[in-house]
Design an enzyme around this catalytic site. Structure first.
Site, PDB file in Angstrom:
ATOM      1  N   HIS A 113       7.856-118.073  12.649  1.00 25.89           N
ATOM      2  CA  HIS A 113       8.713-117.418  13.637  1.00 25.89           C
ATOM      3  C   HIS A 113       9.848-116.676  12.942  1.00 25.89           C
ATOM      4  O   HIS A 113      10.155-115.523  13.267  1.00 25.89           O
ATOM      5  CB  HIS A 113       9.267-118.484  14.588  1.00 25.89           C
ATOM      6  CG  HIS A 113      10.257-117.933  15.542  1.00 25.89           C
ATOM      7  ND1 HIS A 113      11.607-118.006  15.319  1.00 25.89           N
ATOM      8  CD2 HIS A 113      10.097-117.248  16.686  1.00 25.89           C
ATOM      9  CE1 HIS A 113      12.227-117.407  16.310  1.00 25.89           C
ATOM     10  NE2 HIS A 113      11.335-116.947  17.161  1.00 25.89           N
ATOM     11  N   ARG A 151      35.680 -82.959  12.670  1.00 23.00           N
ATOM     12  CA  ARG A 151      36.936 -83.383  13.321  1.00 23.00           C
ATOM     13  C   ARG A 151      38.077 -83.028  12.382  1.00 23.00           C
ATOM     14  O   ARG A 151      38.320 -83.740  11.408  1.00 23.00           O
ATOM     15  CB  ARG A 151      36.911 -84.888  13.574  1.00 23.00           C
ATOM     16  CG  ARG A 151      35.942 -85.339  14.641  1.00 23.00           C
ATOM     17  CD  ARG A 151      36.041 -86.854  14.787  1.00 23.00           C
ATOM     18  NE  ARG A 151      35.374 -87.358  15.981  1.00 23.00           N
ATOM     19  CZ  ARG A 151      34.174 -87.922  15.992  1.00 23.00           C
ATOM     20  NH1 ARG A 151      33.493 -88.041  14.872  1.00 23.00           N
ATOM     21  NH2 ARG A 151      33.667 -88.384  17.123  1.00 23.00           N
ATOM     22  N   SER A 195      29.081 -78.374  23.440  1.00 18.16           N
ATOM     23  CA  SER A 195      28.654 -79.564  22.710  1.00 18.16           C
ATOM     24  C   SER A 195      29.116 -80.770  23.517  1.00 18.16           C
ATOM     25  O   SER A 195      30.309 -80.893  23.833  1.00 18.16           O
ATOM     26  CB  SER A 195      29.276 -79.584  21.311  1.00 18.16           C
ATOM     27  OG  SER A 195      28.908 -80.769  20.672  1.00 18.16           O
ATOM     28  N   CYS A 253      27.541 -84.125  20.286  1.00 17.57           N
ATOM     29  CA  CYS A 253      28.178 -84.612  19.065  1.00 17.57           C
ATOM     30  C   CYS A 253      28.825 -85.978  19.245  1.00 17.57           C
ATOM     31  O   CYS A 253      29.463 -86.492  18.347  1.00 17.57           O
ATOM     32  CB  CYS A 253      29.195 -83.598  18.542  1.00 17.57           C
ATOM     33  SG  CYS A 253      30.521 -83.286  19.701  1.00 17.57           S
ATOM     34  N   GLY A 291      30.488 -84.054  24.289  1.00 17.58           N
ATOM     35  CA  GLY A 291      31.250 -85.141  23.655  1.00 17.58           C
ATOM     36  C   GLY A 291      31.029 -86.371  24.496  1.00 17.58           C
ATOM     37  O   GLY A 291      31.819 -86.707  25.370  1.00 17.58           O
ATOM     38  N   THR A 292      29.919 -87.031  24.242  1.00 18.39           N
ATOM     39  CA  THR A 292      29.523 -88.126  25.148  1.00 18.39           C
ATOM     40  C   THR A 292      30.363 -89.389  24.971  1.00 18.39           C
ATOM     41  O   THR A 292      30.288 -90.285  25.810  1.00 18.39           O
ATOM     42  CB  THR A 292      28.026 -88.454  24.961  1.00 18.39           C
ATOM     43  OG1 THR A 292      27.734 -88.416  23.573  1.00 18.39           O
ATOM     44  CG2 THR A 292      27.150 -87.472  25.698  1.00 18.39           C
ATOM     45  N   ASN A 293      31.165 -89.440  23.901  1.00 16.61           N
ATOM     46  CA  ASN A 293      32.067 -90.605  23.804  1.00 16.61           C
ATOM     47  C   ASN A 293      33.094 -90.518  24.927  1.00 16.61           C
ATOM     48  O   ASN A 293      33.268 -91.448  25.711  1.00 16.61           O
ATOM     49  CB  ASN A 293      32.799 -90.622  22.457  1.00 16.61           C
ATOM     50  CG  ASN A 293      31.852 -90.616  21.284  1.00 16.61           C
ATOM     51  OD1 ASN A 293      30.736 -91.098  21.392  1.00 16.61           O
ATOM     52  ND2 ASN A 293      32.282 -90.052  20.160  1.00 16.61           N
ATOM     53  N   ARG A 316      36.009 -78.351  15.230  1.00 14.05           N
ATOM     54  CA  ARG A 316      36.779 -78.631  16.438  1.00 14.05           C
ATOM     55  C   ARG A 316      38.276 -78.539  16.154  1.00 14.05           C
ATOM     56  O   ARG A 316      38.759 -79.046  15.134  1.00 14.05           O
ATOM     57  CB  ARG A 316      36.456 -80.031  16.953  1.00 14.05           C
ATOM     58  CG  ARG A 316      37.202 -80.333  18.226  1.00 14.05           C
ATOM     59  CD  ARG A 316      36.874 -81.699  18.753  1.00 14.05           C
ATOM     60  NE  ARG A 316      37.446 -82.747  17.921  1.00 14.05           N
ATOM     61  CZ  ARG A 316      37.217 -84.041  18.126  1.00 14.05           C
ATOM     62  NH1 ARG A 316      36.394 -84.413  19.092  1.00 14.05           N
ATOM     63  NH2 ARG A 316      37.767 -84.955  17.360  1.00 14.05           N
ATOM     64  N   TYR A 348      20.261 -78.974  19.761  1.00 17.51           N
ATOM     65  CA  TYR A 348      20.422 -79.863  18.603  1.00 17.51           C
ATOM     66  C   TYR A 348      21.167 -81.137  18.990  1.00 17.51           C
ATOM     67  O   TYR A 348      21.822 -81.183  20.038  1.00 17.51           O
ATOM     68  CB  TYR A 348      21.171 -79.155  17.461  1.00 17.51           C
ATOM     69  CG  TYR A 348      22.618 -78.880  17.761  1.00 17.51           C
ATOM     70  CD1 TYR A 348      23.593 -79.842  17.521  1.00 17.51           C
ATOM     71  CD2 TYR A 348      23.021 -77.659  18.294  1.00 17.51           C
ATOM     72  CE1 TYR A 348      24.918 -79.605  17.813  1.00 17.51           C
ATOM     73  CE2 TYR A 348      24.345 -77.406  18.594  1.00 17.51           C
ATOM     74  CZ  TYR A 348      25.292 -78.392  18.351  1.00 17.51           C
ATOM     75  OH  TYR A 348      26.607 -78.168  18.653  1.00 17.51           O
ATOM     76  N   MET A 405       7.990-117.055  24.808  1.00 16.75           N
ATOM     77  CA  MET A 405       7.533-117.761  26.009  1.00 16.75           C
ATOM     78  C   MET A 405       6.701-118.980  25.599  1.00 16.75           C
ATOM     79  O   MET A 405       6.540-119.255  24.423  1.00 16.75           O
ATOM     80  CB  MET A 405       6.744-116.795  26.888  1.00 16.75           C
ATOM     81  CG  MET A 405       7.653-115.815  27.598  1.00 16.75           C
ATOM     82  SD  MET A 405       6.728-114.685  28.609  1.00 16.75           S
ATOM     83  CE  MET A 405       6.073-113.555  27.436  1.00 16.75           C
ATOM     84  N   GLU A 434      33.246 -82.875  27.735  1.00 18.13           N
ATOM     85  CA  GLU A 434      33.513 -84.305  27.547  1.00 18.13           C
ATOM     86  C   GLU A 434      34.342 -84.908  28.671  1.00 18.13           C
ATOM     87  O   GLU A 434      34.756 -86.061  28.577  1.00 18.13           O
ATOM     88  CB  GLU A 434      34.137 -84.585  26.175  1.00 18.13           C
ATOM     89  CG  GLU A 434      35.360 -83.773  25.841  1.00 18.13           C
ATOM     90  CD  GLU A 434      35.881 -84.040  24.431  1.00 18.13           C
ATOM     91  OE1 GLU A 434      35.531 -85.052  23.830  1.00 18.13           O
ATOM     92  OE2 GLU A 434      36.668 -83.201  23.949  1.00 18.13           O
TER      93      GLU A 434
HETATM   94  C1  PEP Z   1      33.310 -87.298  21.982  1.00 17.72           C
HETATM   95  O1  PEP Z   1      34.224 -87.515  22.771  1.00 17.72           O
HETATM   96  O2  PEP Z   1      32.126 -87.562  22.220  1.00 17.72           O
HETATM   97  C2  PEP Z   1      33.582 -86.698  20.674  1.00 17.72           C
HETATM   98  C3  PEP Z   1      32.607 -86.393  19.856  1.00 17.72           C
HETATM   99  O3  PEP Z   1      34.877 -86.568  20.324  1.00 17.72           O
HETATM  100  P1  PEP Z   1      35.777 -87.761  19.775  1.00 17.72           P
HETATM  101  O4  PEP Z   1      34.898 -88.917  19.536  1.00 17.72           O
HETATM  102  O5  PEP Z   1      36.410 -87.258  18.536  1.00 17.72           O
HETATM  103  O6  PEP Z   1      36.742 -87.957  20.888  1.00 17.72           O
HETATM  104 MG    MG Z   2      36.115 -86.543  22.465  1.00 19.03          MG
END
Ligand code: PEP
Ligand code: MG
Length: 929
Positions: free
Chosen positions: A497, A619, A821, A888, A823-825, A675, A908, A136, A802
């Site tokens: 800076h 995996r 678990s 995961c 699978g947030t992807n 998995r 976890y 700023m 997931e």
């Molecule tokens: C996910 O979907 O979060 C996951 C861990 O599985 P993958 O990335 O292998 O689809």
């Molecule tokens: Mg997945």
């Protein structure tokens, strides 16, 4: 900037009335307090960061503990909020409150704003809750005009100093308030360009850089006149002469700068909400530019790059603070002050000790010495590298300044991976051509193609690694700095800076490499008799300050050498000792454990060395690509019927068994979530003609039959197609083979005395019945294997959550699943309806437009995806109380997401091996805060 000049001034009265009507106004001013004084009378303190911003709160605190702070006042962040909610206008009472506060300053100092004998000069600075260095705007020397400059000249007996202040004021005010800035066609700030041209005019024979101190008072006066002409030419307006009008303009500009482009980029990067707003600090000027007995500097109570406990920093004699930060002149190390100005140096040593003891953290402070008298202008918790953060935190516990729980909070989790970052390979560095040496400002090793301009650096970084090389950097270069691997400047010190921002970002940085001749016009860098064009490679060592020609090989950090390569004696590495101490405290504090996503024994061993407590995601599909097992996999996929499929699966079985055995051995009893097959089958088949021909030959089938199968498997939307448990449901024999391999490997390991804890995980479940069908196959296989071998192993069966449906019916699913678990992807992909592979094309724009705070594939979208997770946790626990819960997806290594996982009660998180320390720290931080 678009906002420049648009801001409405604070409702003005005539400047002459500035302090006369104070008493009459006090009753009104009491209505709501927007202005807080500091100095002899101090209203605020360090706890009021939200209201007064970091700078304002700490100025008040320093004044309170008796440090020499020039008096002033802070306009609260509430005014900033008001300003933006009310079309850039101000609360009615603000004007009166400011006038009262100016009057208090005038009384304390015996000076007056606009006075023709003893003019009061002011600085106006921003100050957000979290410091945003250089983002700023700031105005210094406010209050000067053609008359007050003469008064300052007479009062100080130093005309050169007075005119220097005036030209600085016009330059800053002209730039910040009136919008006189670099045009796209210009490479340099227009005021600086005038100075450069003027110096050439008055010192035609001078070689290299001419020091500003050689410009006389008369010549300064001429510069002032040229600056005023520039302002008039570019804006059509005269430079304002009324001090109160100057003050109003400056305050408006500082509030407006909260929304400028670079501040917005910075806020986005560091997750600072726009609603916080900035405070504005108005303070009496003290002058570091009155001559050789004066100066300005920036100091740190510990070395912000290494963390070493030394008074660190730099100063410039006969200079204002902005000169040090702007990096226009390269300053001297602060230790040299001892010789140059011993009295204020002694005082500074005492002050910095007091500061650290009082604030109980490493402080980054600004000071000015005016005719041998020390003044403190700012203090804040210093930004530091990851390496320094770990060292400072652990050493402060030893010094009993903080306790171990505070130490955990002191290391930013997302900076911890810096201590694992590579350094230059010793041999490669020895053999390389050293070009010059600058100041080591951000440790580590970086090689890249040089780029001399931020925009071009952003473009070039899309294709490879880039070093941003500048004469000096300014906040305008922020995007280029983010994109670059490392930053190299010819001018500026360790608190310039460039250095400040680089350290915070964990970028490698060398600054003040004075031998570099950076020519923006020809886009070349000349050094050591060589010329480098933009796009040529250079390398920098930010730990030593060395600059090399070409691209240099890197080597692992000390911690990697101790933990992973086992090449370095742990006792010989201070970095390792500090790191390991911190990790021990994390273990003591944490509730959640950290597992790893790994599918080979080496990856497991690495993760375990970093403290992983098991595998959260193996995996299995990755295993099918190794060696020639892909042929058997392809044979299985191409099979026309179950019999042929089983034959191919039989070939795969021993490979899988061996893999799982290796993993159980590496885990030494720690649990392994394995998995079952997940990706769509076409991913395993060759898509180009020649590879298809090779496969046909190998398998003794026709090319046409392979092509047909590939075509049959083609899906328009494979992510939502025949994948996950849908494969196991269509082909239960695949699940059977994988389960058999897991159980046989487990028995083998168990027989050799290794404890095993397999957890079989079924992917992409959305319906309870899907899981039930797969679990039936798994249990039946287990029974068969255990009977055949005459031994049993304990195991769990669970599922990934997931897809949104799984979260919504988690209570039903938990009747079968022993663990979840997340699978947030995929959960993010399916909740948002955004492809995880294709969203890169529009996500950056989404974050720029504040549709999203951050990339949801990197950090859990807590209000959407997170809500589904919370539902699943609640529902899962409702039907299976002790259900084991983990994550995961990639988010398992993201500190903010880890904190969220702690909050919703997961057991976890699981992340890639090298993110394990970061996740451990984030999990511990969540537990202690
Ligand atoms: C996910 O979907 O979060 C996951 C861990 O599985 P993958 O990335 O292998 O689809
Ligand atoms: Mg997945």
């Amino acid at each position: 900037m678009a906002q420049k000049k648009k801001s409405k001034p604070v409702k003005s009265k005539s400047s002459a009335k500035a302090s006369s009507s104070v008493k009459a106004k006090t009753a009104k001013a009491k209505s709501h307090k927007y202005v807080y004084d500091f100095g002899k009378k101090t209203d605020g303190d360090a706890t009021q960061r939200e209201l007064l911003g970091g700078k304002g709160a700490n100025l008040a605190e320093m004044a309170k503990i008796g440090l020499p702070v020039p008096p002033g006042f802070t306009i609260s962040t509430e005014v900033c909020t008001y300003f933006y909610k009310n079309k850039k206008s101000y609360p009615k009472v603000l004007d009166d409150q400011m006038r009262s506060s100016v009057a208090i300053m005038e009384k304390q100092l015996g000076q007056k704003l606009g006075d023709l004998k003893k003019p009061l000069l002011l600085s106006v600075r921003s100050g957000a809750r979290d410091s945003m260095p250089g983002m700023m705007d700031t105005i210094l020397n406010l209050g000067l005009n053609d008359e007050t400059v003469e008064a300052l000249s007479a009062a100080s007996g130093n005309p050169r100093f007075a005119w220097d202040c005036y030209r600085r004021f016009i330059q800053m005010y002209g730039d910040v308030v009136m919008g006189v800035q670099k045009l796209p066609s210009e490479d340099h700030d227009p005021f600086e360009a005038i100075i450069e041209d003027f110096k050439k005019e008055i010192f035609p024979k001078a070689k290299g850089e001419v020091d500003d101190s050689r410009i006389s008072a008369v010549q300064m006066k001429e510069l002032v006149s040229r600056f005023k002409n520039l302002v008039k030419k570019r804006t059509g307006s005269d430079f304002p002469t009324c001090p109160w009008e100057q003050l109003e303009g400056s305050i408006g500009a500082v509030f407006s700068s909260w929304m400028n482009d670079r501040a917005s980029v910075y806020r986005r990067k560091y997750g600072i909400p726009a609603e916080w707003g900035t405070a504005v600090n108005v303070q009496a000027m003290v002058f570091g530019n009155t001559g050789k007995k004066s100066g300005s500097g920036v100091g740190f109570t510990r070395d912000p790059a290494s963390g070493e406990k030394v008074l660190y920093g730099e100063f410039l004699t006969d200079a204002q603070g902005e000169d040090v930060v702007a990096g226009v002149r390269t300053p001297q190390p602060v230790a040299k002050l001892q010789k140059v100005l011993p009295k204020p140096f002694k005082e500074l040593v005492l002050v910095q000790k007091k500061l650290e003891k009082h604030f109980k953290d490493m402080q980054d402070f600004e000071f000015t010495i005016e005719n041998e008298k020390l003044y403190m202008l700012q203090t804040r918790n210093g930004k530091r590298t990851g390496l320094a953060a770990v060292r400072i935190a652990t050493e402060m516990v030893k010094e009993r300044l903080i306790d171990w729980k505070t130490a955990i909070k002191r290391v930013p989790a997302d900076q911890l991976d810096q201590v694992l970052a590579p350094v230059f390979d010793q041999a490669a560095q020895k053999a390389a051509a050293r070009l010059c040496k600058g100041l080591p400002a951000g440790p580590g090793a970086a090689s890249g193609k040089i780029c001399l301009n931020a925009e071009r650096a952003v473009e070039a970084a899309k294709k490879g690694t880039v070093l941003l090389v500048r004469q000096e950097t300014s906040p305008e270069d922020l995007r280029g700095m983010i994109a670059a691997e490392g930053i190299l400047t010819a001018r500026g010190g360790v608190s310039s800076h460039a250095a400040l921002v680089a350290r915070q970002m964990g970028k490698v940085c060398v600054c003040g490499a004075a031998d570099l001749d950076v020519d923006y016009k020809t886009r070349t860098v000349k050094v050591a008799g060589k010329t480098f064009k933009e796009g040529d490679y250079m390398s920098i060592n930010g730990t030593t300050g060395e600059v090399f020609a070409g691209e240099l090989k890197t080597a692992p950090s000390e911690i990697i050498q101790v933990l992973i390569e086992k090449k370095l004696d742990p006792k010989k590495s201070r970095a390792y000792q500090n790191f390991s101490q911190l990790m021990k405290w994390c273990e003591q504090a944490t509730r959640m454990t950290v597992r790893t996503n790994a599918d080979s024994p080496t990856q497991v061993a690495n993760a375990v060395a970093f403290g992983a407590t098991g595998i959260g995601l193996c995996r299995t599909e990755h295993m099918f690509f190794e060696g020639n097992r892909i042929d058997a996999m392809r044979e299985m996929i191409l099979a026309d019927d179950e019999l042929i499929r089983r034959k191919a699966l039989k070939k795969l079985l021993p490979y899988q068994r061996r893999d799982f055995h290796g993993i159980f051995k590496a885990l030494e009893g720690k649990p392994a979530t394995i998995r079952l097959l997940d990706p769509p089958l076409h991913e395993f088949l060759p898509h180009d003609q020649s590879a298809q021909r090779d496969l046909a030959k190998k398998l003794g089938v026709s090319l046409a039959s392979i092509k047909k199968r590939v075509e049959d498997l083609h899906e328009f939307n494979p992510m939502l197609g025949h994948r996950g448990c849908r494969l196991g449901i269509s082909y239960p024999e695949v699940t059977e083979m994988q389960a058999q391999a897991i159980f046989e490997a487990a028995i083998l390991a168990q027989k050799s005395g290794i404890e095993v804890n397999p957890e079989l995980m079924v992917p992409l479940v959305g319906f309870p019945r899907e899981l039930e069908l797969q679990v039936e196959v798994i249990h039946a296989t287990a029974k068969k294997v255990f009977e055949a071998k005459g031994v049993k192993v304990k195991y769990l069966v669970g599922t990934m959550i997931e897809i949104p449906r799984a979260a919504l019916v988690a209570d039903e699913i938990a009747k079968t699943a022993q663990f979840f678990s997340f699978g947030t992807n995929d959960l993010t992909q399916t909740t948002m309806g955004m492809s995880r592979d294709d969203s890169g094309s529009f996500l950056p724009n989404y974050t720029e437009l504040d549709i999203l705070d951050a990339n949801p594939f990197a950090s859990v979208d807590q209000s959407g995806v997170g809500q589904l997770m919370e539902i699943a946790v609640k529902k899962g626990k409702s039907s299976r109380r002790g259900i084991k819960l983990g994550i995961c997806g990639e988010h398992g290594g993201d500190p903010k997401s880890v904190e969220f996982c702690h909050k919703i009660g997961l057991n976890y998180v699981s992340c890639s091996p090298f993110r394990v320390p970061t996740a451990r720290l984030a999990a511990a931080q969540a537990a202690v805060s």
